[in-house]
Every structure is written in structure tokens, then in C-alpha cells.
Design a protein around this motif. Structure first.
Motif, mmCIF file in Angstrom:
data_model
loop_
_atom_site.group_PDB
_atom_site.id
_atom_site.type_symbol
_atom_site.label_atom_id
_atom_site.label_comp_id
_atom_site.label_asym_id
_atom_site.label_seq_id
_atom_site.Cartn_x
_atom_site.Cartn_y
_atom_site.Cartn_z
ATOM 1 N N UNK A 46 0.840 -1.043 0.055
ATOM 2 C CA UNK A 46 0.089 -0.060 -0.055
ATOM 3 C C UNK A 46 0.792 1.209 -0.076
ATOM 4 N N UNK A 47 1.966 1.281 0.528
ATOM 5 C CA UNK A 47 2.848 2.623 0.870
ATOM 6 C C UNK A 47 3.902 2.553 -0.230
ATOM 7 N N UNK A 72 6.257 3.357 -3.750
ATOM 8 C CA UNK A 72 6.201 4.347 -4.617
ATOM 9 C C UNK A 72 5.239 4.007 -5.778
ATOM 10 N N UNK A 73 4.214 4.925 -6.105
ATOM 11 C CA UNK A 73 3.366 4.715 -7.107
ATOM 12 C C UNK A 73 2.119 4.018 -6.886
ATOM 13 N N UNK A 74 1.728 3.621 -5.613
ATOM 14 C CA UNK A 74 0.721 2.643 -5.150
ATOM 15 C C UNK A 74 0.114 3.722 -3.981
ATOM 16 N N UNK A 75 -1.203 3.579 -3.813
ATOM 17 C CA UNK A 75 -1.836 4.087 -2.694
ATOM 18 C C UNK A 75 -2.783 3.308 -1.671
ATOM 19 N N UNK A 76 -3.036 2.283 -2.307
ATOM 20 C CA UNK A 76 -4.000 1.440 -1.640
ATOM 21 C C UNK A 76 -4.068 -0.104 -1.766
ATOM 22 N N UNK A 77 -4.336 -0.901 -0.923
ATOM 23 C CA UNK A 77 -4.427 -2.434 -1.349
ATOM 24 C C UNK A 77 -5.271 -3.019 -0.286
ATOM 25 N N UNK A 78 -6.439 -3.549 -0.861
ATOM 26 C CA UNK A 78 -7.618 -4.215 -0.104
ATOM 27 C C UNK A 78 -8.022 -5.488 -0.391
ATOM 28 N N UNK A 79 -8.554 -6.220 0.636
ATOM 29 C CA UNK A 79 -9.246 -7.349 -0.022
ATOM 30 C C UNK A 79 -10.595 -7.373 0.648
#
Length: 229
Positions: free
Chosen positions: A140-141, A143-150
Motif C-alpha cells: 500500500x505504501x 512508490x506509485x501505489x496508494x491502496x491495497x484491499x481485500x
């Protein structure tokens, strides 16, 4: 982005080119404000498929799982407006999943999103949930990414299909869903290829088949954006 609340409605469908203009008008100016006026709806977002011009993904973020069976929501589903009644048959190949948010890491609303649909191998639910949580937290943190969810589909028991469902016909449903968002679409795509390919998911405990989609943000709305007269 971080998801707002403990539940979500995740939907995929296609709209033919000749219907896209009216669909965008209806969905942005009537349907989203209607949904965001329902108690428990925290945010809605519509995404266009980066690889398939007819494809859309829509996510409603809900405060609680019980919002899915609330009177306010069911009343809307069973009393669609004339414009909604006209547009519902144009939701082609509809997949609609009512989900619990298992894990959610990140912040903000990003411009790029990947969705990965899959199922855990029989008896592997707890193991893959733990492995995925560890992987998503680490991404999630980056570079280039902002979020990760299930998200895990948990369809409420209802006595009969709603009026909107009857108009559309039979909806499909996903099983488990990973959402990966970011401000750099190339990095989002690379992260999916590296960490959530069919082979990578199998190593985590998923079944062989998975479905990946890449999307760009078209519109988002929260209850605070709804204009009342």
C-alpha cells in the motif's frame, strides 16, 4: 485509497458504445446522488476499463455490513426511477458482489485501479487471508501505489430478487476480490503482474482461475457532494 467502512458493493459490467453517453449522464447526475443519499453509503466511485472500452467497475463503500439489508437501500432497489428502469437493461454481463471488507490499507483516492477476482482453494480461507493481508500491507505504501484491499463476498439472505435485479436479469458474483490502487498506472500493472498473477495467487492458496482488470477513475462522490434543494 483507504476504504470507508466495513462493507462494499463491487460491480463489473459492460455498456455498449451507443449507450455510454446517456449512461454517464444518468449514473453521475441521478444514480450516484441517489445512492449517496442512503444512510450508510460513504463513497461511490466509477472506473472505466483501460483495456476494454465497454467495461466499467463501480464500488460503493458502506459504513456497515448491515447497510446491505437496510430499509433505505432495499426501498431504492425496489423502486427504481424511470431513468434507472430505462438504463438497467444496458448493464451487460453484470457481476455484483456484496462484500465484507477484510483488510484495507492506504489513503486517498487514486486515478488507477486494478481488480483481481479469484477463489481460495477449499479449506484454505484462513491461510490465504493471512498471506494476502501481509502482502497487501506491504504494497500500500510503495512508490506509485496508494491502496491495497481485500473484499470477500458475503451475500445477504433475501426473500426475493429486487426490482432492479429483475430488470437486469441474473447477476453474476465474484468470490474474493483484491483491489490495488495507485497514481502511476504502469506501477499498478507491474505490481499486479508480479504479486497477483494466477501463478502467484496459487502459491498463496488460491484456485487456478483468476480475472484481472485495469481501470482509470471516471467519477467519485460522497454524501457531502450531494446537492439538496
Amino acid at each position: 485509497m483507504s476504504l470507508l467502512g466495513k462493507a462494499a458493493v463491487a460491480m463489473w459490467w459492460n455498456v455498449l458504445p451507443e449507450q455510454r453517453s446517456e449512461f454517464g449522464d444518468w449514473h453521475s447526475h441521478e444514480h450516484f446522488p441517489e445512492r449517496m443519499s442512503i444512510l450508510g453509503f460513504r463513497r461511490g466511485s466509477r472506473w472505466t476499463n483501460s483495456l476494454d472500452a465497454e467495461g466499467f467497475f463501480v464500488l460503493y463503500e458502506l459504513e456497515r455490513y448491515e447497510t446491505l439489508t437496510s430499509k433505505g437501500y432495499l426501498d431504492r432497489l425496489n423502486a427504481p426511477t424511470p431513468w434507472s428502469t430505462k438504463m438497467m437493461p444496458h448493464h451487460l454481463d453484470m457481476v455484483r458482489s456484496q462484500c465484507r471488507v477484510e483488510v484495507s490499507f492506504g489513503s486517498g483516492v487514486a486515478a488507477s485501479l486494478a481488480t483481481i477476482r479469484f477463489s481460495p482453494q477449499t479449506g484454505n480461507d484462513d491461510l490465504i487471508r493471512t498471506r494476502l493481508a501481509e502482502r497487501l500491507n506491504g504494497l500500500a505504501s510503495k512508490p506509485g501505489l496508494t491502496g491495497a484491499h481485500l473484499l470477500v463476498t458475503n451475500t445477504p439472505t433475501t426473500s426475493a430478487p429486487t426490482t432492479e435485479q429483475q430488470i437486469r436479469g441474473t447477476d453474476g458474483a465474484a468470490d474474493w476480490v483484491v483491489l490495488l490502487s495507485g497514481y502511476d498506472p504502469q506501477i499498478v500493472e507491474e505490481a499486479v503482474s508480479r504479486f497477483f498473477s494466477a501463478g502467484a495467487l496459487q502459491l498463496l492458496g488460491a484456485k487456478e482461475k483468476s480475472i484481472m482488470g485495469l481501470y482509470k477513475l471516471a467519477f467519485t462522490m460522497s454524501p457531502a457532494d450531494v446537492v439538496t434543494i
